[in-house]
Motif scaffolding. Structure first.
Motif, short mmCIF file in Angstrom:
data_model
loop_
_atom_site.label_atom_id
_atom_site.label_comp_id
_atom_site.label_asym_id
_atom_site.label_seq_id
_atom_site.Cartn_x
_atom_site.Cartn_y
_atom_site.Cartn_z
N ARG A 209 -6.56 11.63 1.57
CA ARG A 209 -5.43 10.83 1.12
C ARG A 209 -5.80 10.06 -0.16
O ARG A 209 -6.97 9.85 -0.48
CB ARG A 209 -4.99 9.86 2.21
CG ARG A 209 -6.07 8.86 2.62
CD ARG A 209 -5.81 7.51 1.98
NE ARG A 209 -6.91 6.58 2.21
CZ ARG A 209 -7.78 6.23 1.28
NH1 ARG A 209 -7.72 6.76 0.08
NH2 ARG A 209 -8.72 5.34 1.54
N ASN B 265 -4.58 6.38 -2.08
CA ASN B 265 -3.72 5.20 -1.92
C ASN B 265 -3.83 4.27 -3.12
O ASN B 265 -4.83 4.27 -3.85
CB ASN B 265 -4.03 4.44 -0.62
CG ASN B 265 -5.33 3.67 -0.65
OD1 ASN B 265 -6.26 4.02 -1.37
ND2 ASN B 265 -5.43 2.63 0.16
N TYR B 266 -2.75 3.54 -3.35
CA TYR B 266 -2.65 2.53 -4.39
C TYR B 266 -2.21 1.24 -3.71
O TYR B 266 -1.32 1.26 -2.85
CB TYR B 266 -1.63 2.94 -5.46
CG TYR B 266 -1.97 4.26 -6.10
CD1 TYR B 266 -2.76 4.32 -7.24
CD2 TYR B 266 -1.50 5.45 -5.57
CE1 TYR B 266 -3.09 5.53 -7.82
CE2 TYR B 266 -1.82 6.67 -6.14
CZ TYR B 266 -2.62 6.70 -7.27
OH TYR B 266 -2.95 7.91 -7.84
N TYR B 267 -2.82 0.12 -4.09
CA TYR B 267 -2.51 -1.10 -3.35
C TYR B 267 -2.64 -2.33 -4.24
O TYR B 267 -3.39 -2.34 -5.22
CB TYR B 267 -3.42 -1.23 -2.13
CG TYR B 267 -4.90 -1.08 -2.42
CD1 TYR B 267 -5.69 -2.18 -2.72
CD2 TYR B 267 -5.51 0.18 -2.37
CE1 TYR B 267 -7.05 -2.04 -2.98
CE2 TYR B 267 -6.86 0.33 -2.63
CZ TYR B 267 -7.63 -0.78 -2.93
OH TYR B 267 -8.97 -0.63 -3.19
N THR C 47 -0.99 7.87 8.46
CA THR C 47 -1.25 9.04 7.63
C THR C 47 -2.14 10.06 8.32
O THR C 47 -1.83 11.26 8.33
CB THR C 47 -1.89 8.61 6.29
OG1 THR C 47 -1.03 7.68 5.63
CG2 THR C 47 -2.13 9.81 5.39
N SER D 68 -3.92 -1.85 5.70
CA SER D 68 -4.72 -0.64 5.53
C SER D 68 -4.87 0.12 6.84
O SER D 68 -4.82 1.36 6.86
CB SER D 68 -6.10 -1.00 4.98
OG SER D 68 -5.99 -1.59 3.70
N ALA E 122 -1.54 1.89 7.57
CA ALA E 122 -1.35 3.05 6.68
C ALA E 122 -2.24 4.22 7.08
O ALA E 122 -1.81 5.37 7.08
CB ALA E 122 -1.62 2.63 5.23
N ASN E 123 -3.48 3.92 7.43
CA ASN E 123 -4.41 5.00 7.81
C ASN E 123 -4.01 5.63 9.13
O ASN E 123 -4.04 6.86 9.29
CB ASN E 123 -5.83 4.44 7.89
CG ASN E 123 -6.85 5.54 8.13
OD1 ASN E 123 -7.01 6.44 7.31
ND2 ASN E 123 -7.52 5.50 9.27
N ALA F 285 4.44 10.52 1.63
CA ALA F 285 3.90 9.19 1.37
C ALA F 285 4.29 8.21 2.46
O ALA F 285 5.33 8.35 3.11
CB ALA F 285 4.39 8.68 0.01
N ASP G 212 0.86 -1.19 0.00
CA ASP G 212 0.00 0.00 0.00
C ASP G 212 0.89 1.23 0.00
O ASP G 212 1.77 1.37 0.86
CB ASP G 212 -0.90 0.00 1.23
CG ASP G 212 -1.78 1.24 1.33
OD1 ASP G 212 -1.24 2.34 1.57
OD2 ASP G 212 -3.00 1.12 1.20
N THR H 287 0.32 5.14 0.37
CA THR H 287 -0.66 6.18 0.70
C THR H 287 0.01 7.54 0.64
O THR H 287 0.98 7.80 1.35
CB THR H 287 -1.25 5.96 2.10
OG1 THR H 287 -1.96 4.71 2.12
CG2 THR H 287 -2.21 7.08 2.46
N TYR H 288 -0.50 8.38 -0.24
CA TYR H 288 -0.04 9.78 -0.33
C TYR H 288 -0.99 10.64 0.50
O TYR H 288 -2.22 10.52 0.39
CB TYR H 288 -0.05 10.25 -1.79
CG TYR H 288 0.90 9.50 -2.68
CD1 TYR H 288 2.22 9.94 -2.85
CD2 TYR H 288 0.49 8.37 -3.39
CE1 TYR H 288 3.10 9.26 -3.69
CE2 TYR H 288 1.37 7.68 -4.22
CZ TYR H 288 2.67 8.14 -4.36
OH TYR H 288 3.54 7.46 -5.19
#
Length: 953
Positions: free
Chosen positions: A119, A121-123, A406, A399, A402-403, A224, A63, A65-66
């Motif tokens: 945000r 995100n790409y995963y 961020t 996830s 990452a959350n 990121a 993942d 995440t920007y």
């Protein structure tokens, strides 16, 4: 829980540059506490790296995440973050156009991206040997993306985003309510005053250079978080990340955004007309607190007390009394603020102004009654259960990490997250009720089906579309892009794969109870939960015994979710909520399923309640009247929805009026209106039996223990039940277009296909046809989707698939397309299918299919739900565990010639039904030029000739 702070130097054997990477935190599990173990690092360029090691499955989830969403956009430049979610799948310097989806899919993986206010995100979830490839892909679009952005790609994806807006907002019932609320709740220019998808006029006024500046400002590694979880070695992951991401320079510094939540001085009444709806809607929205604020948890609890479950104020006031088909409250919170919304869909014939007063009266009632101990107990149990179940997959754990990192700023927030919910008090809930909701000002929105329907109150607020904005803008001057330098390897070469992981099909056990129930189960100890699925064969198929009462199976299952002989509807649901468990009953096409989900510690009580639901339904007249009315109104509402119309009419075309599958599971108006309570009782008495039932048990419990707890099923008395033999579907004739007029629809819904003669099989023609269709319509990179979405920009997505179970099912190709491309889309659909049938797949498509499907097993058995679906299939079709090996053998060895022969046999493009639901006035003349016969239908599928309806055709 143990933390350590270290500074380490990692020397990369494959890269001669010595780089510094800080290990800044390590979290381990030391007991039974709920924690996600990880190691957190930071690279020199500011990239945060989090690694979660979990060897339970041979999978890895990546993942990126920007910390940029629509909140970083500016007035009249909305939608950029979401636009980049699309653009960053369109290739980069070393990854060809459309190659991202292809590489991940042929790796046996799944991928996507998402954008919200805060945000992007790409995963990807892939077999663990694909990790290096995933990191290479993500690094290429982070550091080597801009040179590949072209005006043509920009135009195609802009068209795709417009289609997404049309499909998910403009053409969907109630689709614009969130857009209207955002504009009315937040001040002009506030970054939450527009939706993530943006305003189409903003995308129309910008060019590709505006997008590039946005990327350079916000998509640097220092903004990121890269999170990697699964079957990995942290030292190796750090080395790979250094190699692929280390040379990417940091972007401009990003400061946290802080804005005060809005304060409204008076109620703002707004409304809009939505011709796609049957039920008007009224909703109150109050501004509240940001995510992770101390008051978020008690506000969430308040929302649940007011509007979740059968004991809630809104359910009892509106749904139970049959004043509304739906009523709820919810409290989503974002990084800058939250929104508390109360939502009601009244049945037609009532005034929204009366509902406004009743909603306000509920708040008065709650202010008087306060919060009960049971309210707090139920809320805490559900939050604990939800959080634990969210950790069932490696993607769920990644996830969360990452959350937390961020938005909260600390990846190790799971204890705080759970504790803030488990520690709330009644006093906390009443305090936030009085502080943020009671007698406070909000947005009151009415969504009405036509101009003749009155809103709750006349609009007193006009959403501003121009003026001065008080919010700061971003300085995009001085930004420049130069290709990252310093690689000591050839980045254009795709990384070599590690050894294929060993795929373990879950071990399972089988048992047959004396009354005929076929039981299958498996033990898994990753999380302390148990999932039970009891399937009773029949479902909607049993409606064939009395087609004039179709929808009976669905209504019977619905009533099984209501009162029992010993509990009212409210009581049994409240008993479940106290322990955070769930029991639900649902009738599908060929099965009725009773499913139960629970924490292990609450299994015994859950099974007691499951026994009650299964064996002692009350079938009260009051519950029956309410559910029947809801089912009827749901059917009527579907007649406003183009997608629902398309599905209903297409099934009627496919099967013909004599077949039960020509009618949806929920029935149609005439058939549901004919159902009586006595019919429901007879359906239950005649068709609910262990003799046609199968049971799947998955969870942290062994065979002996769980079977001992199933005594209530062993005493379920069997009866003889005969599943009806269905007739063959109506034979399709020559390919013909059928048109349903949806006046002024901005999109057209297209369905193309026919009913095959294939039932489900695990290793025969049905399975092989799935392989055959994969390059045509079964993947993102399929011919159909690449043509209509990626090349033309006419649709948000197009697909084709075979779908059968015990009975033969259809081949269906479908899409929602821009209205002005309807005839061209039909042409392209038919061209792709015909070319594929005649010429077959290419060698590269065969290789793509083999790689993609051949490695998919690693992703299919991870969570309890996935295991349940796998075991149910084995149980129902009496498959041996080795059927997976046989399928993999077929994938490896099936010839292109055999698959192409299947394409010729089953893609019957000269016997297709082509259904178009859209604006007839503009589309019919163009469709007429395609050379097919055209037959006009109404929204129920009846033929219209000379303006008259003929239900016999």
């Amino acid at each position: 829980m143990k933390k350590s702070l270290l500074l380490i130097l990692i020397s990369l054997a494959s890269w001669s540059v010595l780089a510094q990477t800080k290990l800044i935190e390590e979290v381990t599990k030391t007991g039974d506490e709920i924690v996600i173990p990880y190691k957190k690092y930071q690279l020199d360029n500011g990239l945060t790296l989090i690694i979660h090691e979990d060897h339970s499955d041979p999978l890895v989830h990546v993942d990126v995440t920007y910390h940029v969403g629509s909140a970083r956009e500016e007035l009249q430049k909305s939608g950029f973050a979401h636009f980049f979610e699309h653009m960053m799948f369109q290739g980069s310097e070393n990854v060809a156009d459309e190659e991202h989806f292809k590489i991940v899919t042929e790796s046996g993986g799944r991928l996507n991206g998402s954008t919200n206010r805060d945000r992007t995100n790409y995963y990807e979830t892939v077999p663990s040997n694909q990790l290096a490839t995933m990191l290479w892909l993500e690094a290429d679009r982070m550091g080597f993306f801009l040179d590949s952005v072209t005006q043509k790609k920009f135009e195609v994806q802009r068209a795709t985003v417009k289609n997404e807006k049309g499909q998910n907002y403009d053409n969907r019932p109630y689709g614009r309510w969130s857009e209207v609320t955002a504009g009315a709740l937040y001040p002009y220019g506030h970054p939450y005053s527009w939706l993530t998808i943006g305003k189409l006029e903003d995308l129309d006024r910008v060019d590709v250079n505006d997008l590039k500046k946005f990327f350079m400002r916000w998509y640097g590694p220092n903004n990121a978080t890269l999170t990697v979880g699964g079957d990995v070695n942290p030292t190796q992951v750090v080395a790979m990340v250094e190699k692929y991401f280390g040379v990417i320079p940091a972007g401009p510094a990003v400061e946290p955004m802080k804005l005060e939540p809005p304060v409204l001085k008076s109620d703002r009444y707004v409304s809009y007309v939505d011709s796609n709806i049957r039920f008007p809607a009224i909703m109150f929205t109050f501004p509240t607190v940001p995510a992770f604020h101390p008051d978020e948890a008690p506000l969430d609890c308040l929302a649940e007390i007011l509007g979740t479950g059968k004991s809630s104020y809104f359910y009892k006031k509106f749904v139970l009394t049959q004043k509304a088909i739906q009523a709820s409250t919810f409290h989503p919170a974002s990084e800058l603020s939250g929104e508390f919304t109360m939502f009601v869909l009244p049945f037609p014939g009532q005034t929204l102004s009366a509902f406004e007063q009743e909603m306000r009266a509920i708040l008065d009632e709650f202010a008087k009654n306060g919060v009960s101990d049971d309210d707090i107990t139920k809320f805490k149990a559900s939050r604990e259960s939800d959080l634990i179940n969210g950790l069932a997959s490696v993607s769920g754990k990644v996830s969360q990490l990452a959350n937390y990192q961020t938005i909260y700023g600390d990846a190790n927030a799971i204890k705080y997250d759970l504790d803030r919910y488990l520690n709330i008090t009644k006093e906390d809930v009443m305090r936030v009720f009085n502080q943020y909701i009671y007698n406070k000002k909000g947005v009151i929105q009415s969504v009405i089906p036509d101009a003749e329907t009155a809103p709750a109150q006349p609009d007193n607020y006009e959403i501003p579309t121009s003026g001065e904005s008080a919010f700061p803008t971003t300085d995009y001057s001085g930004l420049s892009y130069s290709r990252p330098k310093g690689d000591k390897f050839d980045r254009s070469k795709r990384p070599e794969l590690g050894p294929n992981p060993t795929i373990k099909v879950p071990d399972f056990w089988k048992e047959e109870l004396a009354n005929g129930i076929k039981v299958i189960g498996t033990q898994t100890d990753e999380i302390p939960v148990v999932e039970i699925q009891l399937t009773i064969n029949g479902g909607h198929k049993m409606d064939a015994y009395d087609p004039k009462k179709s929808g009976l199976a669905s209504l019977t299952a619905g009533l099984m979710n209501e009162a029992t002989q010993n509990y009212t509807s409210e009581q049994i649901q409240e008993e479940l909520r106290k322990i955070g468990s769930d029991i639900s009953v649902y009738a599908g096409t060929s099965q009725t399923t009773i499913s139960a989900s629970t924490l292990v510690k609450n299994l015994d009580r859950t099974l007691e309640l499951m026994d009650e639901v299964l064996k002692r339904p009350a079938f009260n007249q009051e519950d029956f009247d309410r559910l029947k009315n809801q089912q009827l109104e749901g059917i009527k509402a579907g007649q406003k929805n183009p997608g629902a119309i398309a599905n209903l009419v297409f099934d009627r075309l496919l099967y013909g009026d004599e077949h039960i599958y020509s009618v949806p599971n929920s029935g149609i108006e005439e058939t549901v209106a004919a159902i009586t309570l006595e019919d429901v009782k007879n359906f239950y008495d005649n068709y609910y039996s262990p003799s046609v039932s199968e049971l799947a048990i998955i969870g942290d419990i062994d065979r002996k223990t769980v079977l001992a707890k199933m005594e209530f099923l062993k005493t379920w008395e069997a009866k003889e039940v005969k599943i009806p033999e269905l007739p063959k579907a109506k034979p399709s004739g020559k390919t013909t277009i059928y048109m349903v007029d949806k006046v002024d629809a901005p999109q057209s819904e297209i369905r193309i296909g026919y009913v095959t003669d294939m039932s489900y099989d695990a290793t025969g023609d049905y399975f092989k046809s799935y392989l055959m269709n994969f390059p045509l319509g079964g993947a993102f990179n399929s011919r159909i989707n690449l043509n209509l979405r990626e090349d033309k920009g006419w649709t948000y997505g197009a697909r084709g698939y075979f779908s059968s179970d015990d009975d033969p099912g259809p081949y269906t190709a479908s899409a929602g397309v821009k209205a002005n491309t309807t005839d061209s889309a039909v042409v392209e659909f038919m061209k792709e299918i015909s070319n594929y049938r005649i010429n077959g797949m290419t060698d590269s498509e065969l290789a793509f299919m083999r790689s993609a499907i051949g490695q998919r097993d690693a992703l299919d058995y991870e969570t309890p739900g996935q295991k349940a679906r796998f075991l149910r299939r084995i149980n129902h079709y009496d498959l041996d565990k080795t059927f997976v090996d046989e399928q993999n053998k077929i994938i490896r060895n099936v010839s292109k010639k055999e698959l192409n022969t299947l394409a010729k046999k089953y893609l019957k493009d000269d016997n297709f039904y082509i259904l178009v639901v859209g604006d007839a006035a503009t589309n019919r003349p163009k469709l007429a030029k395609l050379g097919y016969d055209i037959i006009d239908l109404n929204e129920k599928g009846d033929v219209i000739e000379d303006g008259k309806i003929d239900t016999q055709k």
